[in-house]
Scaffold this motif. Structure first.
Motif, PDB file in Angstrom:
ATOM      1  N   LEU A  12       0.813  -1.222   0.000  1.00 27.25           N
ATOM      2  CA  LEU A  12       0.000   0.000   0.000  1.00 27.25           C
ATOM      3  C   LEU A  12       0.840   1.262   0.000  1.00 27.25           C
ATOM      4  O   LEU A  12       0.294   2.368   0.018  1.00 27.25           O
ATOM      5  CB  LEU A  12      -0.925   0.008   1.236  1.00 27.25           C
ATOM      6  CG  LEU A  12      -1.824  -1.215   1.401  1.00 27.25           C
ATOM      7  CD1 LEU A  12      -2.728  -1.041   2.615  1.00 27.25           C
ATOM      8  CD2 LEU A  12      -2.642  -1.475   0.147  1.00 27.25           C
ATOM      9  N   HIS A  13       2.161   1.120  -0.003  1.00 29.19           N
ATOM     10  CA  HIS A  13       2.999   2.329   0.034  1.00 29.19           C
ATOM     11  C   HIS A  13       4.179   2.177  -0.915  1.00 29.19           C
ATOM     12  O   HIS A  13       5.179   1.548  -0.588  1.00 29.19           O
ATOM     13  CB  HIS A  13       3.488   2.620   1.458  1.00 29.19           C
ATOM     14  CG  HIS A  13       3.962   4.028   1.626  1.00 29.19           C
ATOM     15  ND1 HIS A  13       3.401   4.910   2.527  1.00 29.19           N
ATOM     16  CD2 HIS A  13       4.927   4.727   0.990  1.00 29.19           C
ATOM     17  CE1 HIS A  13       4.004   6.079   2.427  1.00 29.19           C
ATOM     18  NE2 HIS A  13       4.947   6.003   1.514  1.00 29.19           N
ATOM     19  N   LEU A  14       4.000   2.745  -2.109  1.00 30.84           N
ATOM     20  CA  LEU A  14       5.010   2.625  -3.157  1.00 30.84           C
ATOM     21  C   LEU A  14       4.873   3.834  -4.074  1.00 30.84           C
ATOM     22  O   LEU A  14       3.776   4.119  -4.560  1.00 30.84           O
ATOM     23  CB  LEU A  14       4.767   1.334  -3.945  1.00 30.84           C
ATOM     24  CG  LEU A  14       5.677   1.044  -5.135  1.00 30.84           C
ATOM     25  CD1 LEU A  14       7.115   0.794  -4.659  1.00 30.84           C
ATOM     26  CD2 LEU A  14       5.182  -0.186  -5.906  1.00 30.84           C
ATOM     27  N   HIS A  15       5.983   4.528  -4.301  1.00 29.77           N
ATOM     28  CA  HIS A  15       5.964   5.724  -5.156  1.00 29.77           C
ATOM     29  C   HIS A  15       6.459   5.388  -6.558  1.00 29.77           C
ATOM     30  O   HIS A  15       7.331   4.534  -6.723  1.00 29.77           O
ATOM     31  CB  HIS A  15       6.841   6.819  -4.553  1.00 29.77           C
ATOM     32  CG  HIS A  15       6.357   7.303  -3.226  1.00 29.77           C
ATOM     33  ND1 HIS A  15       5.414   8.296  -3.098  1.00 29.77           N
ATOM     34  CD2 HIS A  15       6.664   6.911  -1.962  1.00 29.77           C
ATOM     35  CE1 HIS A  15       5.177   8.498  -1.817  1.00 29.77           C
ATOM     36  NE2 HIS A  15       5.916   7.677  -1.089  1.00 29.77           N
ATOM     37  N   LEU A  16       5.942   6.133  -7.540  1.00 29.69           N
ATOM     38  CA  LEU A  16       6.249   5.829  -8.938  1.00 29.69           C
ATOM     39  C   LEU A  16       7.747   5.817  -9.224  1.00 29.69           C
ATOM     40  O   LEU A  16       8.297   4.789  -9.635  1.00 29.69           O
ATOM     41  CB  LEU A  16       5.536   6.831  -9.855  1.00 29.69           C
ATOM     42  CG  LEU A  16       5.877   6.733 -11.345  1.00 29.69           C
ATOM     43  CD1 LEU A  16       5.442   5.408 -11.920  1.00 29.69           C
ATOM     44  CD2 LEU A  16       5.235   7.875 -12.130  1.00 29.69           C
ATOM     45  N   PRO A 182      -2.539  10.355   3.741  1.00 24.62           N
ATOM     46  CA  PRO A 182      -1.400  11.274   3.828  1.00 24.62           C
ATOM     47  C   PRO A 182      -0.175  10.658   4.511  1.00 24.62           C
ATOM     48  O   PRO A 182      -0.314   9.783   5.372  1.00 24.62           O
ATOM     49  CB  PRO A 182      -1.951  12.417   4.695  1.00 24.62           C
ATOM     50  CG  PRO A 182      -2.985  11.762   5.554  1.00 24.62           C
ATOM     51  CD  PRO A 182      -3.609  10.690   4.692  1.00 24.62           C
ATOM     52  N   HIS A 183       0.999  11.115   4.111  1.00 29.29           N
ATOM     53  CA  HIS A 183       2.210  10.843   4.889  1.00 29.29           C
ATOM     54  C   HIS A 183       2.113  11.682   6.162  1.00 29.29           C
ATOM     55  O   HIS A 183       1.792  12.873   6.089  1.00 29.29           O
ATOM     56  CB  HIS A 183       3.456  11.279   4.131  1.00 29.29           C
ATOM     57  CG  HIS A 183       3.833  10.400   2.982  1.00 29.29           C
ATOM     58  ND1 HIS A 183       3.004  10.131   1.935  1.00 29.29           N
ATOM     59  CD2 HIS A 183       4.995   9.731   2.721  1.00 29.29           C
ATOM     60  CE1 HIS A 183       3.627   9.329   1.074  1.00 29.29           C
ATOM     61  NE2 HIS A 183       4.835   9.073   1.530  1.00 29.29           N
ATOM     62  N   ALA A 184       2.408  11.088   7.297  1.00 28.57           N
ATOM     63  CA  ALA A 184       2.306  11.831   8.564  1.00 28.57           C
ATOM     64  C   ALA A 184       3.165  11.162   9.625  1.00 28.57           C
ATOM     65  O   ALA A 184       3.499   9.981   9.522  1.00 28.57           O
ATOM     66  CB  ALA A 184       0.850  11.868   9.027  1.00 28.57           C
ATOM     67  N   GLY A 206       0.611   7.192   5.969  1.00 23.93           N
ATOM     68  CA  GLY A 206       1.940   6.805   5.493  1.00 23.93           C
ATOM     69  C   GLY A 206       2.946   6.993   6.612  1.00 23.93           C
ATOM     70  O   GLY A 206       3.119   8.114   7.089  1.00 23.93           O
ATOM     71  N   HIS A 207       3.529   5.900   7.075  1.00 24.50           N
ATOM     72  CA  HIS A 207       4.535   5.882   8.160  1.00 24.50           C
ATOM     73  C   HIS A 207       3.866   6.064   9.535  1.00 24.50           C
ATOM     74  O   HIS A 207       3.420   5.104  10.113  1.00 24.50           O
ATOM     75  CB  HIS A 207       5.657   6.900   7.922  1.00 24.50           C
ATOM     76  CG  HIS A 207       6.274   6.765   6.564  1.00 24.50           C
ATOM     77  ND1 HIS A 207       6.908   5.612   6.153  1.00 24.50           N
ATOM     78  CD2 HIS A 207       6.318   7.627   5.501  1.00 24.50           C
ATOM     79  CE1 HIS A 207       7.344   5.774   4.905  1.00 24.50           C
ATOM     80  NE2 HIS A 207       6.988   6.971   4.485  1.00 24.50           N
ATOM     81  N   GLY A 208       3.846   7.287  10.073  1.00 27.17           N
ATOM     82  CA  GLY A 208       3.124   7.526  11.335  1.00 27.17           C
ATOM     83  C   GLY A 208       3.768   6.948  12.575  1.00 27.17           C
ATOM     84  O   GLY A 208       3.103   6.746  13.595  1.00 27.17           O
ATOM     85  N   SER A 263       6.854  -0.777   0.702  1.00 30.44           N
ATOM     86  CA  SER A 263       8.264  -0.694   0.294  1.00 30.44           C
ATOM     87  C   SER A 263       8.720   0.726  -0.037  1.00 30.44           C
ATOM     88  O   SER A 263       9.915   0.941  -0.189  1.00 30.44           O
ATOM     89  CB  SER A 263       8.520  -1.627  -0.892  1.00 30.44           C
ATOM     90  OG  SER A 263       7.674  -1.293  -1.975  1.00 30.44           O
ATOM     91  N   ASP A 264       7.785   1.685  -0.161  1.00 32.80           N
ATOM     92  CA  ASP A 264       8.128   3.108  -0.282  1.00 32.80           C
ATOM     93  C   ASP A 264       8.927   3.405  -1.561  1.00 32.80           C
ATOM     94  O   ASP A 264       8.336   3.743  -2.575  1.00 32.80           O
ATOM     95  CB  ASP A 264       8.885   3.565   0.977  1.00 32.80           C
ATOM     96  CG  ASP A 264       8.684   5.050   1.278  1.00 32.80           C
ATOM     97  OD1 ASP A 264       7.943   5.710   0.544  1.00 32.80           O
ATOM     98  OD2 ASP A 264       9.263   5.542   2.269  1.00 32.80           O
ATOM     99  N   ASP A 265      10.235   3.269  -1.511  1.00 30.45           N
ATOM    100  CA  ASP A 265      11.096   3.606  -2.652  1.00 30.45           C
ATOM    101  C   ASP A 265      12.197   2.562  -2.822  1.00 30.45           C
ATOM    102  O   ASP A 265      13.353   2.818  -2.480  1.00 30.45           O
ATOM    103  CB  ASP A 265      11.727   4.987  -2.432  1.00 30.45           C
ATOM    104  CG  ASP A 265      10.684   6.082  -2.326  1.00 30.45           C
ATOM    105  OD1 ASP A 265       9.991   6.336  -3.326  1.00 30.45           O
ATOM    106  OD2 ASP A 265      10.546   6.661  -1.233  1.00 30.45           O
TER     107      ASP A 265
HETATM  108 ZN    ZN Z   1       6.244   7.570   0.936  1.00 31.96          ZN
END
Ligand code: ZN
Length: 323
Positions: A12-16, A182-184, A206-208, A263-265
């Motif tokens: 659920l957390h992956l940037h292009l 949101p990232h927070a 996102g994160h938190g 996995s984010d980036d």
């Molecule tokens: Zn992120």
């Protein structure tokens, strides 16, 4: 020992740009005569700027709709190989709009890459840009809400924006039936996570991680079933935790907070989705039951269609049962 690759899950957390394969980055940089970002020294903590400049350098190689669609399709294939039956890919369309000729062209390119794969797209505004820009992105997300866009994010450095200013954008997204994600609570204290839930109606965060310092925030997340998208390999290089062992996945689970590993980036942190589960098992000493809980939370907190969710949940039960 059960194979975590065979554990059905959602990312659920992956940037292009962060999802780009290193070989694709090298190929496109060569094609366009652009520089490669210097590798991030993963053995020490950096400030946000070191990360952001590398991200921006990598993003510059995505110059056409075909480049973007290719990265989306490759990211979906890579996550599928790691056992993901659903992926939510986050894209900040404003960052690519000038090269592609407009925001809608970016959305169309991303959706073209996602077509035929179990991928939902999250359109993200930025904490670092104006709330008016966020409203524009939210309207765009709403327009495509029945066509592959599943959420509205707010990415970049959370210290750059005021939470309440983004409420109008999140309201537009909510009225279109989209999750606000949101990232927070990455650098900002627990109040930032709380405000994102209470003022923006965040369905996930996102994160938190800073939520862990405040019992009331933990209870809020647990009661409303707001999942934290935790991406272990992002934290030591950005100074959020001292090391991987310090990523508080088990403490969050013990507090009743849903946790979905993401996995984010992978491009910058040199680790895909499966590595996050391996870290949970080996560095964070999660049991197989806890790994299955993480996978269930990722599916529960997702925007996956009912048939996809049901199949993933059944697969998780089978993984636990060893069949
Ligand atoms: Zn992120």
């Amino acid at each position: 020992m059960r194979d975590v690759r065979r554990l059905p899950k959602a990312n659920l957390h992956l940037h292009l740009t962060g999802a780009m394969r290193p070989a694709t980055l090298a190929e496109l940089a060569d094609r366009y005569g652009l520089p490669l970002p210097p590798p991030l020294d993963l053995g020490r903590a950096h400030g946000w700027a070191a990360f952001q400049t590398r991200y921006d350098t990598a993003r510059a190689v995505l110059r056409t709709a075909e480049d973007i669609a290719r990265v989306v399709a490759e990211a979906a294939a890579d996550d599928a190989a790691d056992g993901a039956g659903w992926v939510e890919l986050q894209v900040d369309p404003t960052s690519y709009a000038a090269r592609l000729g407009g925001l809608e062209q970016v959305v169309e390119a991303v959706l073209a890459g996602a077509r035929g794969t179990p991928t939902g797209v999250v359109l993200a505004a930025s904490w670092a840009r104006s709330p008016d820009d966020a409203v524009e992105v939210a309207r765009l997300a709403a327009k495509y809400a029945r066509d592959g866009i599943v959420g509205f994010g707010i990415s970049n450095d959370e210290r750059m924006g005021r939470v309440a200013d983004f409420a109008p954008a999140c309201r537009i997204a909510a009225e279109a039936g989209l999750l606000a994600v949101p990232h927070a609570g990455f650098y900002e204290p627990a109040w930032h996570v709380r405000d994102c839930v209470t003022l923006l109606g965040a369905g996930r965060i996102g994160h938190g991680l800073t939520a862990l310092t405040d019992q009331a925030t933990l209870e809020l997340l647990a009661q409303r079933r707001v999942a934290l998208e935790v991406c272990p390999t992002s934290y030591p290089p950005l100074g959020v935790t001292r090391d991987l062992a310090g990523v508080p996945v088990r403490a969050l689970l013990a507090a009743g907070v849903p946790v979905a590993l993401g996995s984010d980036d992978p491009l910058l942190f040199a680790a895909g989705l499966i590595r996050q589960y391996e870290i949970a098992r080996h560095d964070l000493t999660c049991t197989d039951a806890e790994l299955a809980a993480l996978a269930r939370h990722s599916v529960e907190a997702s925007a996956a269609p009912p048939d996809v969710r049901a199949a993933l949940m059944a697969g998780i039960d089978a993984w636990v049962a060893g069949v």
